[in-house]
Design a protein around this motif. Structure first.
Motif, PDB file in Angstrom:
ATOM      1  N   VAL A  33      28.564  32.710  88.909  1.00 53.66           N
ATOM      2  CA  VAL A  33      27.817  33.253  90.038  1.00 53.66           C
ATOM      3  C   VAL A  33      28.091  34.752  90.051  1.00 53.66           C
ATOM      4  CG1 VAL A  33      29.718  32.715  91.656  1.00 53.66           C
ATOM      5  CG2 VAL A  33      27.404  33.080  92.539  1.00 53.66           C
ATOM      6  N   ALA A  40      31.278  39.560  89.632  1.00 47.33           N
ATOM      7  CA  ALA A  40      31.599  38.141  89.444  1.00 47.33           C
ATOM      8  C   ALA A  40      32.704  37.707  90.395  1.00 47.33           C
ATOM      9  CB  ALA A  40      32.022  37.890  88.002  1.00 47.33           C
ATOM     10  N   GLY A  44      38.743  39.252  94.304  1.00 47.02           N
ATOM     11  CA  GLY A  44      39.458  38.509  93.259  1.00 47.02           C
ATOM     12  C   GLY A  44      39.033  37.066  93.091  1.00 47.02           C
ATOM     13  N   THR A  74      41.479  32.698  85.432  1.00 44.57           N
ATOM     14  CA  THR A  74      40.672  32.022  86.452  1.00 44.57           C
ATOM     15  C   THR A  74      41.412  30.812  87.013  1.00 44.57           C
ATOM     16  OG1 THR A  74      38.640  32.767  85.431  1.00 44.57           O
ATOM     17  CG2 THR A  74      38.463  30.843  86.844  1.00 44.57           C
ATOM     18  N   GLU A  78      41.922  31.110  90.914  1.00 44.78           N
ATOM     19  CA  GLU A  78      41.130  30.183  91.743  1.00 44.78           C
ATOM     20  C   GLU A  78      41.920  28.905  92.061  1.00 44.78           C
ATOM     21  OE1 GLU A  78      37.750  30.801  92.557  1.00 44.78           O
ATOM     22  OE2 GLU A  78      37.384  32.587  91.340  1.00 44.78           O
ATOM     23  N   SER A 108      45.215  29.700  77.131  1.00 47.22           N
ATOM     24  CA  SER A 108      46.271  30.665  77.463  1.00 47.22           C
ATOM     25  C   SER A 108      47.130  30.955  76.246  1.00 47.22           C
ATOM     26  CB  SER A 108      47.158  30.113  78.589  1.00 47.22           C
ATOM     27  OG  SER A 108      48.259  30.977  78.795  1.00 47.22           O
ATOM     28  N   GLY A 109      47.351  32.245  75.990  1.00 46.09           N
ATOM     29  CA  GLY A 109      48.285  32.639  74.935  1.00 46.09           C
ATOM     30  C   GLY A 109      49.688  32.781  75.479  1.00 46.09           C
ATOM     31  N   SER A 110      49.811  33.334  76.669  1.00 46.56           N
ATOM     32  CA  SER A 110      51.139  33.619  77.238  1.00 46.56           C
ATOM     33  C   SER A 110      51.779  32.380  77.852  1.00 46.56           C
ATOM     34  CB  SER A 110      51.017  34.694  78.324  1.00 46.56           C
ATOM     35  OG  SER A 110      50.475  34.131  79.507  1.00 46.56           O
ATOM     36  N   GLY A 178      37.084  32.707  82.848  1.00 47.83           N
ATOM     37  CA  GLY A 178      36.447  33.826  83.527  1.00 47.83           C
ATOM     38  C   GLY A 178      35.835  34.806  82.562  1.00 47.83           C
ATOM     39  N   SER A 180      36.874  37.229  80.710  1.00 51.82           N
ATOM     40  CA  SER A 180      37.470  37.515  79.384  1.00 51.82           C
ATOM     41  C   SER A 180      37.125  36.401  78.405  1.00 51.82           C
ATOM     42  CB  SER A 180      38.994  37.620  79.461  1.00 51.82           C
ATOM     43  OG  SER A 180      39.377  38.431  80.506  1.00 51.82           O
TER      44      SER A 180
HETATM   45  N1  LIG Z   1      31.777  34.587  89.372  1.00 53.02           N
HETATM   46  C1  LIG Z   1      32.184  33.556  88.687  1.00 53.02           C
HETATM   47  O1  LIG Z   1      31.413  32.609  88.499  1.00 53.02           O
HETATM   48  C2  LIG Z   1      33.590  33.538  88.151  1.00 53.02           C
HETATM   49  C3  LIG Z   1      33.951  32.514  87.273  1.00 53.02           C
HETATM   50  C4  LIG Z   1      35.259  32.523  86.776  1.00 53.02           C
HETATM   51  C5  LIG Z   1      36.160  33.527  87.141  1.00 53.02           C
HETATM   52  N2  LIG Z   1      35.760  34.490  87.993  1.00 53.02           N
HETATM   53  C6  LIG Z   1      36.712  35.541  88.401  1.00 53.02           C
HETATM   54  O2  LIG Z   1      37.236  36.170  87.244  1.00 53.02           O
HETATM   55  C7  LIG Z   1      38.550  36.640  87.510  1.00 53.02           C
HETATM   56  C8  LIG Z   1      39.498  36.241  86.375  1.00 53.02           C
HETATM   57  O3  LIG Z   1      39.081  36.902  85.224  1.00 53.02           O
HETATM   58  P1  LIG Z   1      39.913  36.961  83.857  1.00 53.02           P
HETATM   59  O4  LIG Z   1      39.080  37.708  82.893  1.00 53.02           O
HETATM   60  O5  LIG Z   1      41.326  37.338  84.132  1.00 53.02           O
HETATM   61  O6  LIG Z   1      39.955  35.445  83.534  1.00 53.02           O
HETATM   62  P2  LIG Z   1      39.913  34.448  82.341  1.00 53.02           P
HETATM   63  O7  LIG Z   1      38.944  34.780  81.260  1.00 53.02           O
HETATM   64  O8  LIG Z   1      39.753  33.157  83.075  1.00 53.02           O
HETATM   65  O9  LIG Z   1      41.387  34.499  81.805  1.00 53.02           O
HETATM   66  C9  LIG Z   1      41.840  35.448  80.907  1.00 53.02           C
HETATM   67  C10 LIG Z   1      43.073  34.840  80.258  1.00 53.02           C
HETATM   68  O10 LIG Z   1      42.694  33.692  79.513  1.00 53.02           O
HETATM   69  C11 LIG Z   1      43.491  33.601  78.365  1.00 53.02           C
HETATM   70  N3  LIG Z   1      42.640  33.742  77.199  1.00 53.02           N
HETATM   71  C12 LIG Z   1      41.299  33.971  77.148  1.00 53.02           C
HETATM   72  N4  LIG Z   1      40.885  33.991  75.871  1.00 53.02           N
HETATM   73  C13 LIG Z   1      41.967  33.756  75.105  1.00 53.02           C
HETATM   74  C14 LIG Z   1      42.204  33.625  73.714  1.00 53.02           C
HETATM   75  N5  LIG Z   1      41.219  33.734  72.818  1.00 53.02           N
HETATM   76  N6  LIG Z   1      43.476  33.390  73.302  1.00 53.02           N
HETATM   77  C15 LIG Z   1      44.489  33.258  74.171  1.00 53.02           C
HETATM   78  N7  LIG Z   1      44.330  33.363  75.501  1.00 53.02           N
HETATM   79  C16 LIG Z   1      43.096  33.600  75.952  1.00 53.02           C
HETATM   80  C17 LIG Z   1      44.508  34.705  78.448  1.00 53.02           C
HETATM   81  O11 LIG Z   1      45.584  34.116  79.140  1.00 53.02           O
HETATM   82  P3  LIG Z   1      47.112  34.543  78.949  1.00 53.02           P
HETATM   83  O12 LIG Z   1      47.230  35.877  79.581  1.00 53.02           O
HETATM   84  O13 LIG Z   1      47.859  33.456  79.650  1.00 53.02           O
HETATM   85  O14 LIG Z   1      47.377  34.580  77.490  1.00 53.02           O
HETATM   86  C18 LIG Z   1      43.779  35.742  79.298  1.00 53.02           C
HETATM   87  O15 LIG Z   1      44.657  36.626  79.944  1.00 53.02           O
HETATM   88  C19 LIG Z   1      38.943  36.054  88.841  1.00 53.02           C
HETATM   89  O16 LIG Z   1      38.794  37.074  89.814  1.00 53.02           O
HETATM   90  C20 LIG Z   1      37.927  34.961  89.080  1.00 53.02           C
HETATM   91  O17 LIG Z   1      37.676  34.752  90.442  1.00 53.02           O
HETATM   92  C21 LIG Z   1      34.487  34.519  88.498  1.00 53.02           C
END
Ligand SMILES: NC(=O)c1ccc[n+]([C@@H]2O[C@H](COP(=O)([O-])OP(=O)(O)OC[C@H]3O[C@@H](n4cnc5c(N)ncnc54)[C@H](OP(=O)(O)O)[C@@H]3O)[C@@H](O)[C@H]2O)c1
Length: 241
Positions: A33, A40, A44, A74, A78, A108-110, A178, A180
């Motif tokens: 959304v 997005a 947060g 995410t 969330e 998650s990598g970490s 999310g 990323s």
């Molecule tokens: N509007 C919407 O529909 C929507 C949907 C989802 C989220 N969101 C918002 O997005 C925000 C979060 O964003 P974000 O970018 O931090 O979230 P994300 O993409 O959910 O998480 C990023 C984390 O995922 C892990 N990751 C992703 N790809 C990876 C890979 N190839 N290898 C290893 N680990 C990987 C890593 O975790 P580690 O650091 O643990 O390694 C990275 O730090 C929140 O504010 C949420 O509310 C919005």
């Protein structure tokens, strides 16, 4: 003005039904959304953007999926819990050859994930997709509450991860973000479909978008599947061209 049907007035299954996925095949659909100006999240979290129709579509997409894929950011932001599937939908899923409830798979990598978080006390054991470089102590703690899958050395190789999921019969993947993870999937040409709710508000500058991270060498083009509308929100389904 052209009017589009509301998610309330259509057979949502017919609008969002997935094509059959061959054994071992994968279909990756994402659901986001966003505000009109591309935010997005607000404060947060994404909850402030969607209304009741968005939640209806959100739930249906979960009920159609074999697995819900989400990035660690995410899952934590969330406070992810298990997927909730009502009894009649469980029956439909069983009849379609799916498990009654789709598991959540966290990337998650970490491994900075709390094993006591509510996601890990679910009846359906979640998966954690991680890499060989993950800290051993966190791996051990999470292995007590989740199925750990190693797909890569330093980071999770997403193509491998999807292949592993498909091998477990989890080929219909719903990515809930999310930004990323979404950017990595789409940038690697692994995204088949984007379901996007466009919420009728401007969130202002400095918010995360539905993709985050590094620039791609070229844009990913998509083709419009359908448009639904409710209360000024648009429910857009785009397919990979
Ligand atoms: N509007 C919407 O529909 C929507 C949907 C989802 C989220 N969101 C918002 O997005 C925000 C979060 O964003 P974000 O970018 O931090 O979230 P994300 O993409 O959910 O998480 C990023 C984390 O995922 C892990 N990751 C992703 N790809 C990876 C890979 N190839 N290898 C290893 N680990 C990987 C890593 O975790 P580690 O650091 O643990 O390694 C990275 O730090 C929140 O504010 C949420 O509310 C919005």
């Amino acid at each position: 003005m052209r009017h589009f049907p509301s998610p309330d007035d259509v057979d949502l299954d017919a609008f969002y039904g997935l094509p059959p996925v061959a054994v071992g095949g994968v279909h990756v659909r994402s659901n986001f959304v966003s505000s009109l100006d591309g935010a997005a999240e607000v404060d947060g979290r994404s909850g402030g953007l969607g209304g009741s129709a968005d939640r209806r579509v959100f739930r249906l997409l979960r009920w159609l999926a074999d697995v819900v894929l989400v990035g660690a950011g995410t899952a934590v932001a969330e406070d992810y819990g298990p997927v909730v599937v009502p009894p009649e939908r469980r029956d439909r899923r069983l009849a379609a050859g799916q498990a009654p409830i789709p598991p959540v798979a966290v990337v998650s990598g970490s491994l900075r994930l709390d094993p006591s978080a509510r996601l890990f006390s679910a009846d359906v054991r979640p998966l954690v997709l991680t890499a060989r470089a993950a800290p051993a102590d966190r791996y051990r703690d999470l292995a007590a509450v989740a199925d750990m899958v190693v797909c890569g050395d330093e980071t999770v190789d997403l193509a491998t991860a999807l292949h592993v999921l498909a091998g477990r019969g989890l080929g219909r993947v719903l990515c809930e973000g999310g930004p990323s993870l979404h950017a990595s999937l789409a940038g690697a040409d692994l995204l088949d479909e984007l379901c996007l709710t466009l919420a009728p508000l401007l969130a202002g500058p400095d918010h995360a978008r539905i993709v985050g991270g590094h620039r791609w060498p070229k844009p990913v083009t998509m083709t419009l599947g359908h448009v639904l509308e409710d209360g000024g929100s648009l429910f857009l389904r785009y397919l990979r061209r």
